[in-house]
Design a protein around this motif. Sequence first.
Motif, short mmCIF file in Angstrom:
data_model
loop_
_atom_site.label_atom_id
_atom_site.label_comp_id
_atom_site.label_asym_id
_atom_site.label_seq_id
_atom_site.Cartn_x
_atom_site.Cartn_y
_atom_site.Cartn_z
N GLN A 15 20.30 30.06 -2.51
CA GLN A 15 21.10 28.88 -2.26
C GLN A 15 22.55 29.27 -2.51
O GLN A 15 22.92 29.55 -3.65
CB GLN A 15 20.67 27.72 -3.18
CG GLN A 15 19.26 27.24 -2.95
CD GLN A 15 19.10 26.59 -1.59
OE1 GLN A 15 19.97 25.89 -1.11
NE2 GLN A 15 17.96 26.84 -0.97
N THR A 16 23.36 29.32 -1.46
CA THR A 16 24.73 29.77 -1.60
C THR A 16 25.55 29.26 -0.44
O THR A 16 25.02 28.69 0.51
CB THR A 16 24.79 31.32 -1.68
OG1 THR A 16 26.09 31.70 -2.09
CG2 THR A 16 24.44 31.97 -0.37
N ASP A 17 26.83 29.49 -0.50
CA ASP A 17 27.71 29.19 0.61
C ASP A 17 27.64 30.37 1.58
O ASP A 17 28.12 31.47 1.26
CB ASP A 17 29.15 28.99 0.11
CG ASP A 17 30.10 28.58 1.21
OD1 ASP A 17 30.11 29.25 2.27
OD2 ASP A 17 30.84 27.60 1.01
N PRO A 18 27.06 30.19 2.76
CA PRO A 18 26.86 31.33 3.66
C PRO A 18 28.18 31.92 4.18
O PRO A 18 28.25 33.12 4.44
CB PRO A 18 26.03 30.75 4.80
CG PRO A 18 26.25 29.28 4.74
CD PRO A 18 26.53 28.94 3.31
N VAL A 19 29.20 31.12 4.31
CA VAL A 19 30.48 31.63 4.79
C VAL A 19 31.11 32.57 3.76
O VAL A 19 31.55 33.67 4.08
CB VAL A 19 31.45 30.47 5.15
CG1 VAL A 19 32.83 31.00 5.50
CG2 VAL A 19 30.88 29.65 6.30
N ILE A 20 31.13 32.13 2.50
CA ILE A 20 31.73 32.97 1.45
C ILE A 20 30.91 34.24 1.24
O ILE A 20 31.47 35.33 1.15
CB ILE A 20 31.88 32.18 0.14
CG1 ILE A 20 32.90 31.05 0.34
CG2 ILE A 20 32.34 33.10 -0.99
CD1 ILE A 20 33.06 30.13 -0.86
N LEU A 21 29.59 34.11 1.17
CA LEU A 21 28.76 35.30 1.00
C LEU A 21 28.93 36.25 2.19
O LEU A 21 29.01 37.47 2.02
CB LEU A 21 27.29 34.93 0.80
CG LEU A 21 26.36 36.10 0.49
CD1 LEU A 21 26.78 36.82 -0.78
CD2 LEU A 21 24.92 35.61 0.39
N LEU A 100 36.40 36.00 -4.18
CA LEU A 100 35.33 35.22 -3.55
C LEU A 100 34.07 35.24 -4.42
O LEU A 100 33.37 34.23 -4.53
CB LEU A 100 35.02 35.77 -2.16
CG LEU A 100 36.10 35.57 -1.10
CD1 LEU A 100 35.76 36.35 0.16
CD2 LEU A 100 36.27 34.09 -0.79
N LEU A 104 32.11 32.05 -6.09
CA LEU A 104 30.70 31.81 -5.76
C LEU A 104 29.78 31.94 -6.97
O LEU A 104 28.62 31.60 -6.90
CB LEU A 104 30.28 32.82 -4.67
CG LEU A 104 29.11 32.49 -3.79
CD1 LEU A 104 29.29 31.17 -3.07
CD2 LEU A 104 28.90 33.60 -2.78
N HIS A 124 23.52 38.17 -7.14
CA HIS A 124 23.55 36.73 -6.89
C HIS A 124 22.34 36.09 -7.56
O HIS A 124 21.20 36.41 -7.25
CB HIS A 124 23.50 36.46 -5.39
CG HIS A 124 23.88 35.07 -5.02
ND1 HIS A 124 23.19 33.98 -5.45
CD2 HIS A 124 24.89 34.60 -4.26
CE1 HIS A 124 23.75 32.90 -4.96
NE2 HIS A 124 24.78 33.25 -4.23
#
Length: 127
Positions: A15-21, A100, A104, A124
């Motif tokens: 579960q993460t921000d796909p854009v930042i990752l 980043l 995150l 992560h």
Amino acid sequence: ELSVSFNLEHPLEVQTDPVILGMIVSNLLSNAVAYTPEGGKISVDVAANNGTVCVDLSNTTDDLAPADLPNLFEKFWRKDRSDRGNNAHFGLGLPLVAALSKALGVRVESSVPSRGQFRVRVLHPVQ
């Protein structure tokens, strides 16, 4: 003239921000391609370990030493002073990765595990 390998243990979900990752991984891959000498190797290994998804990106390098590690994530730092005028690179990729990652909640570690090898590990937490 680079050899690239990807090893994904099995499909993993975080579960993460796909854009930042995506920006983190993109910057790391771009950096590896830019700084791996011709005929060198880049490898990306992704695995789950103790509640953490670990992305290991390593590449061969000509001149990186353990003493350089503290400088890698500093803005505008370049190992070769004569290359600092090179407009193709500005010394902002790894500092951006650090910023980043912090945003995150991801830990980034770098190492020179053996001569001629550089590794960046993104850890992560699985939520």
